[in-house]
Motif scaffolding. Structure first.
Motif, short mmCIF file in Angstrom:
data_model
loop_
_atom_site.label_atom_id
_atom_site.label_comp_id
_atom_site.label_asym_id
_atom_site.label_seq_id
_atom_site.Cartn_x
_atom_site.Cartn_y
_atom_site.Cartn_z
N TYR A 151 0.82 -1.21 0.00
CA TYR A 151 0.00 0.00 0.00
C TYR A 151 0.86 1.28 0.00
N ALA A 152 0.31 2.31 -0.61
CA ALA A 152 0.88 3.66 -0.51
C ALA A 152 0.28 4.40 0.68
N SER A 153 -0.20 3.65 1.68
CA SER A 153 -0.87 4.19 2.86
C SER A 153 -2.15 4.92 2.46
N GLY A 154 -2.65 5.77 3.33
CA GLY A 154 -3.89 6.49 3.10
C GLY A 154 -4.07 7.54 4.19
N SER A 155 -4.96 8.45 4.04
CA SER A 155 -5.95 8.40 2.99
C SER A 155 -5.53 9.09 1.70
N SER A 156 -4.33 9.71 1.68
CA SER A 156 -3.84 10.36 0.46
C SER A 156 -2.93 9.43 -0.33
N GLY A 157 -3.27 8.15 -0.35
CA GLY A 157 -2.41 7.17 -1.01
C GLY A 157 -2.30 7.40 -2.50
#
Length: 475
Positions: A151-157
């Motif tokens: 994942y590119a993390s979140g919530s601004s992934g």
């Protein structure tokens, strides 16, 4: 030959103004990269080529007349949690897959007025409720370009994935508990969470909100440039303010004196130890700060996050998402909510007003403890995340009841800053032996965003992380 996306956003603006490239050429370059690469990255919910080319044409006409505005002709992505007139805004939810607002959010309007070319809406989890970006609107989660299985993390992934892969020069983001900073860390980028009130939440208004918009960028100077556009209060803001100097100038001006910086790597959670690479990231940055003449003092974390504090964080999160989501969606479409959103709504239905007020009181005390504990320091230094980007599916291991604890264990270093209202920035540290990025977080005093950006720029000059790119960068 240098490709347009290899230039910083500031350099692209310089090239536009000098006539070395047109906005049409720049926009076509990015649309081509989105078309070729985004299927593997999940960076965008919606791409708007027609709107982008029309924006670019207007920008080129203005440039030909010698007119200028801060973002004139520069491609930009907007996070899909913020309304955009004429462009669908899904909030990451299949229940709102066809929703097209008639008005822009305040910050979105500022970006358009500054002349940005709108490329589309970047990917986000449903209602921004997770530190991973996976929803039922897009076919692909937002992943880090450094490892497309994580994942590119979140919530601004989506925003982070797009900038890191060279699909955008810079991106608009938002941060309620780390949602700009942790995606930046997973993608070897700069992510800024401004002080409370610097960027207007309008049309929203609240006595207690932790969410604030800001930039994700490859360099501190790019982030400062975008922050200068966003930092314009709406007249009705409860906490609105503006600095006396621009962030762009602060990012090019040396600090007048050394700073005293607190440092810690403890997670504040019983049984959750700091990841060795996160510790290394802080140690590396502390050493560099020392070489630059600053005083770095290792301290214990000012406040732990277990017991009543952990419960209060959960309660406030449940209340915020669980009461907001049903107000946005008609009853006959709520069956389209994801299981985690359904879980939050169900939990919110049983909450009492006393529980909500108690959670706010506990978290206010928690935030005050941090402010008091850091009073003698100019800034604080911590990891941004507790470990590298996590594999797709990581947070589903213990069902919906276990998601919150897994998310907090990985993102434990960021939520407290949203509660205190301080400015924070995530900066790249290093890429480990597995090719995965790690970042550090610098936190400044309230409303000392200019000082924070100046120190970050000083670190950037000493450690040019913008030269590091993922494999798809050269495709």
């Amino acid at each position: 030959m240098t490709e347009p996306h290899e230039l910083s956003a500031v350099a692209q603006l310089d090239a536009l103004r000098a006539g070395e490239i047109s906005s049409r050429e720049l926009t076509e370059h990015y649309l081509d990269r989105i078309d070729r690469l985004d299927a593997g990255l999940g960076a965008f919910v919606t791409v708007t080529p027609e709107i982008a080319m029309a924006d670019a044409a207007r920008a080129d006409e203005r440039l030909a007349r010698g007119e200028w505005s801060p973002l004139c002709g520069l491609p930009l992505g907007l996070k899909d949690l913020y309304p955009t007139a004429g462009i669908r805004t899904t909030f990451g939810s299949a229940a709102l897959a066809e929703y097209v607002p008639t008005e822009d959010a305040w910050a979105v309007g500022l970006l358009r007025q500054a002349g940005a070319v709108i490329m589309g809406k970047t990917n986000t989890p449903e209602f921004g409720a997770a530190c991973y970006t996976e929803n039922d609107v897009t076919a692909r989660p937002a992943v880090t370009p450094y490892d497309q299985g994580r994942y590119a993390s979140g919530s601004s992934g989506g925003a982070a994935a797009a900038v890191a892969a060279g699909l955008l020069p810079v991106a608009h983001a938002g941060d309620g508990a780390g949602s700009t900073r942790t995606p930046a860390a997973t993608c070897h980028l700069v992510g800024v969470k401004p002080s409370r009130g610097l960027v207007s939440p309008a049309p929203a208004s609240s006595f207690f909100s932790t969410v604030i918009e800001g930039p994700i960028a490859r360099t501190v100077r790019d982030a400062a440039m975008l922050l200068d556009v966003l930092a314009r209060p709406w007249p009705g803001d409860l906490y609105g303010w503006r600095p006396e100097t621009s962030f762009a100038s602060a990012a090019t001006r040396p600090l007048a004196r050394p700073r005293k910086i607190a440092m810690w790597t403890g997670t504040g959670l019983d049984g959750v130890t700091p990841h060795p690479q996160s510790v290394l990231a802080v140690q590396r940055t502390a050493g560099l700060l020392g070489e630059l003449g600053h005083e770095v003092h290792e301290i214990a974390i000012p406040a732990g996050c277990d017991g009543p504090v952990r419960q209060a964080l959960k309660d406030l999160f449940v209340y915020a998402v669980g009461t907001m989501a049903p107000t946005l969606v008609a009853a006959d479409r709520r069956h389209l909510f994801q299981p985690y959103t359904q879980h939050l709504i169900t939990a919110a239905e049983t909450m009492t007003a006393a529980e909500v007020v108690t959670a706010q009181t506990v978290l206010a005390r928690y935030a005050s403890t941090f402010l008091a504990g850091l009073d003698e320091f100019d800034l604080a230094l911590t990891p941004t995340t507790n470990g590298p980007p996590v594999p797709i599916g990581h947070y589903f291991a213990n069902g919906v009841d276990g998601e919150a604890d897994l998310m907090l264990g990985w993102s434990c270093y960021t939520p407290w800053v949203n509660l205190t209202g301080q400015p924070a920035i995530s900066l790249p540290s290093h890429v480990d032996g597995d090719g995965l990025p790690h970042g550090v977080q610098l936190v400044g005093r309230q409303r000392q965003d200019v000082e924070l950006l100046a120190l970050a720029a000083q670190l950037e000059d000493a450690s040019p992380w913008a030269d590091v790119h993922p494999p798809c960068w050269h495709q």
